[in-house]
Design a protein around this motif. Structure first.
Motif, PDB file in Angstrom:
ATOM      1  N   PRO A 195      26.979  18.456  30.254  1.00 52.87           N
ATOM      2  CA  PRO A 195      27.555  19.674  29.663  1.00 52.87           C
ATOM      3  C   PRO A 195      29.071  19.739  29.769  1.00 52.87           C
ATOM      4  O   PRO A 195      29.731  20.317  28.899  1.00 52.87           O
ATOM      5  N   TRP A 196      29.653  19.141  30.821  1.00 58.47           N
ATOM      6  CA  TRP A 196      31.105  19.191  30.973  1.00 58.47           C
ATOM      7  C   TRP A 196      31.832  18.392  29.886  1.00 58.47           C
ATOM      8  O   TRP A 196      33.004  18.640  29.608  1.00 58.47           O
ATOM      9  N   MET A 197      31.146  17.447  29.273  1.00 58.66           N
ATOM     10  CA  MET A 197      31.790  16.622  28.253  1.00 58.66           C
ATOM     11  C   MET A 197      32.192  17.423  27.015  1.00 58.66           C
ATOM     12  O   MET A 197      32.992  16.952  26.202  1.00 58.66           O
ATOM     13  N   ILE A 198      31.671  18.629  26.867  1.00 61.65           N
ATOM     14  CA  ILE A 198      32.051  19.440  25.705  1.00 61.65           C
ATOM     15  C   ILE A 198      33.556  19.696  25.702  1.00 61.65           C
ATOM     16  O   ILE A 198      34.168  19.885  24.639  1.00 61.65           O
ATOM     17  N   LEU A 199      34.169  19.675  26.884  1.00 63.59           N
ATOM     18  CA  LEU A 199      35.622  19.888  26.958  1.00 63.59           C
ATOM     19  C   LEU A 199      36.390  18.794  26.203  1.00 63.59           C
ATOM     20  O   LEU A 199      37.477  19.043  25.694  1.00 63.59           O
ATOM     21  N   ALA A 200      35.818  17.603  26.129  1.00 63.04           N
ATOM     22  CA  ALA A 200      36.474  16.501  25.423  1.00 63.04           C
ATOM     23  C   ALA A 200      36.440  16.686  23.910  1.00 63.04           C
ATOM     24  O   ALA A 200      37.169  16.004  23.183  1.00 63.04           O
ATOM     25  N   TYR A 201      35.597  17.610  23.441  1.00 60.47           N
ATOM     26  CA  TYR A 201      35.454  17.843  21.999  1.00 60.47           C
ATOM     27  C   TYR A 201      36.099  19.153  21.543  1.00 60.47           C
ATOM     28  O   TYR A 201      35.947  19.537  20.385  1.00 60.47           O
ATOM     29  N   VAL A 202      36.809  19.814  22.440  1.00 61.04           N
ATOM     30  CA  VAL A 202      37.412  21.106  22.090  1.00 61.04           C
ATOM     31  C   VAL A 202      38.435  20.950  20.966  1.00 61.04           C
ATOM     32  O   VAL A 202      38.461  21.733  20.013  1.00 61.04           O
ATOM     33  N   PHE A 203      39.276  19.942  21.072  1.00 61.30           N
ATOM     34  CA  PHE A 203      40.285  19.731  20.027  1.00 61.30           C
ATOM     35  C   PHE A 203      39.616  19.426  18.690  1.00 61.30           C
ATOM     36  O   PHE A 203      40.042  19.926  17.637  1.00 61.30           O
ATOM     37  N   SER A 204      38.560  18.632  18.733  1.00 65.10           N
ATOM     38  CA  SER A 204      37.823  18.296  17.507  1.00 65.10           C
ATOM     39  C   SER A 204      37.251  19.543  16.859  1.00 65.10           C
ATOM     40  O   SER A 204      37.317  19.720  15.633  1.00 65.10           O
ATOM     41  N   ALA A 205      36.702  20.452  17.670  1.00 66.86           N
ATOM     42  CA  ALA A 205      36.135  21.689  17.141  1.00 66.86           C
ATOM     43  C   ALA A 205      37.227  22.593  16.575  1.00 66.86           C
ATOM     44  O   ALA A 205      37.066  23.183  15.495  1.00 66.86           O
ATOM     45  N   ALA A 206      38.343  22.702  17.295  1.00 63.47           N
ATOM     46  CA  ALA A 206      39.447  23.536  16.820  1.00 63.47           C
ATOM     47  C   ALA A 206      39.978  23.018  15.480  1.00 63.47           C
ATOM     48  O   ALA A 206      40.275  23.803  14.571  1.00 63.47           O
ATOM     49  N   ARG A 207      40.073  21.713  15.369  1.00 58.65           N
ATOM     50  CA  ARG A 207      40.514  21.085  14.127  1.00 58.65           C
ATOM     51  C   ARG A 207      39.570  21.427  12.976  1.00 58.65           C
ATOM     52  O   ARG A 207      40.006  21.762  11.874  1.00 58.65           O
ATOM     53  N   ALA A 208      38.274  21.364  13.252  1.00 64.35           N
ATOM     54  CA  ALA A 208      37.290  21.624  12.202  1.00 64.35           C
ATOM     55  C   ALA A 208      37.361  23.055  11.697  1.00 64.35           C
ATOM     56  O   ALA A 208      37.323  23.306  10.490  1.00 64.35           O
ATOM     57  N   PHE A 209      37.472  24.015  12.610  1.00 63.50           N
ATOM     58  CA  PHE A 209      37.478  25.424  12.198  1.00 63.50           C
ATOM     59  C   PHE A 209      38.821  25.856  11.624  1.00 63.50           C
ATOM     60  O   PHE A 209      38.891  26.774  10.808  1.00 63.50           O
ATOM     61  N   ALA A 210      39.891  25.187  12.018  1.00 66.91           N
ATOM     62  CA  ALA A 210      41.223  25.581  11.540  1.00 66.91           C
ATOM     63  C   ALA A 210      41.575  24.958  10.192  1.00 66.91           C
ATOM     64  O   ALA A 210      42.238  25.594   9.361  1.00 66.91           O
ATOM     65  N   PHE A 211      41.124  23.729   9.937  1.00 66.05           N
ATOM     66  CA  PHE A 211      41.625  23.002   8.761  1.00 66.05           C
ATOM     67  C   PHE A 211      40.573  22.593   7.738  1.00 66.05           C
ATOM     68  O   PHE A 211      40.929  22.207   6.624  1.00 66.05           O
ATOM     69  N   ALA A 212      39.297  22.632   8.080  1.00 67.09           N
ATOM     70  CA  ALA A 212      38.268  22.192   7.125  1.00 67.09           C
ATOM     71  C   ALA A 212      38.353  23.002   5.837  1.00 67.09           C
ATOM     72  O   ALA A 212      38.387  24.233   5.858  1.00 67.09           O
ATOM     73  N   GLY A 213      38.420  22.308   4.716  1.00 72.48           N
ATOM     74  CA  GLY A 213      38.485  22.962   3.421  1.00 72.48           C
ATOM     75  C   GLY A 213      39.888  23.272   2.939  1.00 72.48           C
ATOM     76  O   GLY A 213      40.061  23.735   1.815  1.00 72.48           O
ATOM     77  N   LYS A 214      40.900  22.990   3.768  1.00 74.25           N
ATOM     78  CA  LYS A 214      42.282  23.266   3.369  1.00 74.25           C
ATOM     79  C   LYS A 214      42.974  21.976   2.936  1.00 74.25           C
ATOM     80  O   LYS A 214      42.776  20.940   3.568  1.00 74.25           O
ATOM     81  N   PRO A 215      43.790  22.035   1.886  1.00 72.52           N
ATOM     82  CA  PRO A 215      44.511  20.836   1.454  1.00 72.52           C
ATOM     83  C   PRO A 215      45.393  20.313   2.583  1.00 72.52           C
ATOM     84  O   PRO A 215      46.014  21.090   3.311  1.00 72.52           O
TER      85      PRO A 215
END
Length: 242
Positions: A195-215
Motif C-alpha cells: 500500500p505504501w507504493m501508492i506514494l510513488a504514483y502520486v505525480f502520475s495521478a496528479a498529471r492525469a487529472f491536471a492535463f488529460a484531455g488538454k492540448p
C-alpha cells in the motif's frame, strides 16, 4: 536520415522503460558488479530491436537498419555472456521476451503500433528487466520479483493512457480511462501487499487529472514524463522494501 548515420532511438519513453524497471530490480535486491554488463546487454538489446523493427517499415533503408540492428545485437550478446554464465536462470526470460517481441513485430508489420495490446506487451517486456536485475542481485522467483514487474508495468501503463489522452484521442474515452486507472491504482497496490507504493504514483495521478484531455506540446509532455520517471525511481527506492 543520412545513410551512414548512427541509429539511436529518439523516443524518451523507450529510454525510461529501459532503465526504470532495471533500477527497481536493483533496489529490490543488492547491487552487484554483474549488474553493469547485464544492463549494457539489455540496453544493446533495446538498441538492436529498434532498427530491426524500423526495417519492417522503411524498405528504402532496410540494409542500413539491419546493419545497425546486427551491430547492436552482437554487442548485446558480448555483454550478456558474463551474466548468463554466472546466472544461467536468466535464460528463462528468453522465451518470454521473444513471445512479447513477436506481438510487437506483428503490429509493426500491420502498421498498428499504436494498438493498446502492442503497448502493453512492450511494457511487460521492458518490465521483465527488473526481474532479471532482482535475480542477479540475490533475489529469487518470489513475491518481490513479481512486485518489481508489477510496479513497472503499472507505472508505464499509466503513461500510455496519459499520452493517448493528450495526443491521440483526447476528445473521447481515453480521458476517462486514464483517470479511472489512477483511481483504481491504490486498490491494486493494496491487494499486492504494497500500500505504501501508492506514494510513488502520486505525480502520475496528479498529471492525469491536471492535463488529460488538454492540448500539450510534445516537449512539455516529454519533460513531464521525465520528471515523473525520476520521481518514481527515487520514491520506489525508498518504498519498495517496506
Amino acid at each position: 536520415m543520412k545513410k551512414r548515420s548512427i541509429v539511436i532511438p529518439h523516443e524518451h519513453g523507450g529510454w525510461a522503460m529501459v532503465s526504470v524497471p532495471f533500477l527497481l530490480g536493483l533496489f529490490a535486491g543488492k547491487p552487484q558488479w554483474m549488474h553493469l554488463p547485464l544492463f549494457m546487454g539489455w540496453l544493446f538489446l533495446y538498441l538492436s530491436s529498434y532498427p530491426f523493427l524500423q526495417s519492417m517499415k522503411n524498405k528504402a533503408n532496410r540494409r542500413h537498419w539491419i546493419t545497425w540492428g546486427t551491430i547492436y545485437g552482437l554487442l548485446a550478446a558480448c555483454c550478456l555472456v558474463p551474466s548468463l554464465v554466472s546466472h544461467p536462470a536468466l535464460l528463462v526470460f528468453g522465451p518470454l521476451l521473444l513471445a512479447l517481441l513477436s506481438v510487437n513485430i506483428w503490429h509493426t508489420r500491420h502498421k498498428s503500433e499504436r494498438a493498446l495490446l502492442n503497448d502493453l506487451c512492450a511494457i511487460l517486456m521492458f518490465s521483465l528487466s527488473g526481474a532479471a536485475a532482482y535475480l542477479v542481485g540475490g533475489g529469487g522467483w518470489d513475491r518481490m520479483m513479481a512486485s518489481v514487474v508489477l510496479f513497472s508495468f503499472l507505472y508505464f501503463t499509466s503513461s500510455v493512457f496519459f499520452v493517448k489522452a493528450i495526443f491521440r484521442e483526447r476528445e473521447n474515452r481515453w480521458i476517462a480511462y486514464t483517470r479511472a486507472y489512477h483511481i483504481l491504482l491504490p486498490l491494486v497496490l493494496w491487494a499486492a501487499g504494497h500500500p505504501w507504493m501508492i506514494l510513488a504514483y502520486v505525480f502520475s495521478a496528479a498529471r492525469a487529472f491536471a492535463f488529460a484531455g488538454k492540448p500539450m506540446r510534445p516537449s512539455k509532455a516529454g519533460i513531464i514524463e521525465i520528471v515523473g520517471a525520476v520521481l518514481f525511481v527515487i520514491l520506489s527506492a525508498v518504498l519498495i522494501q517496506r
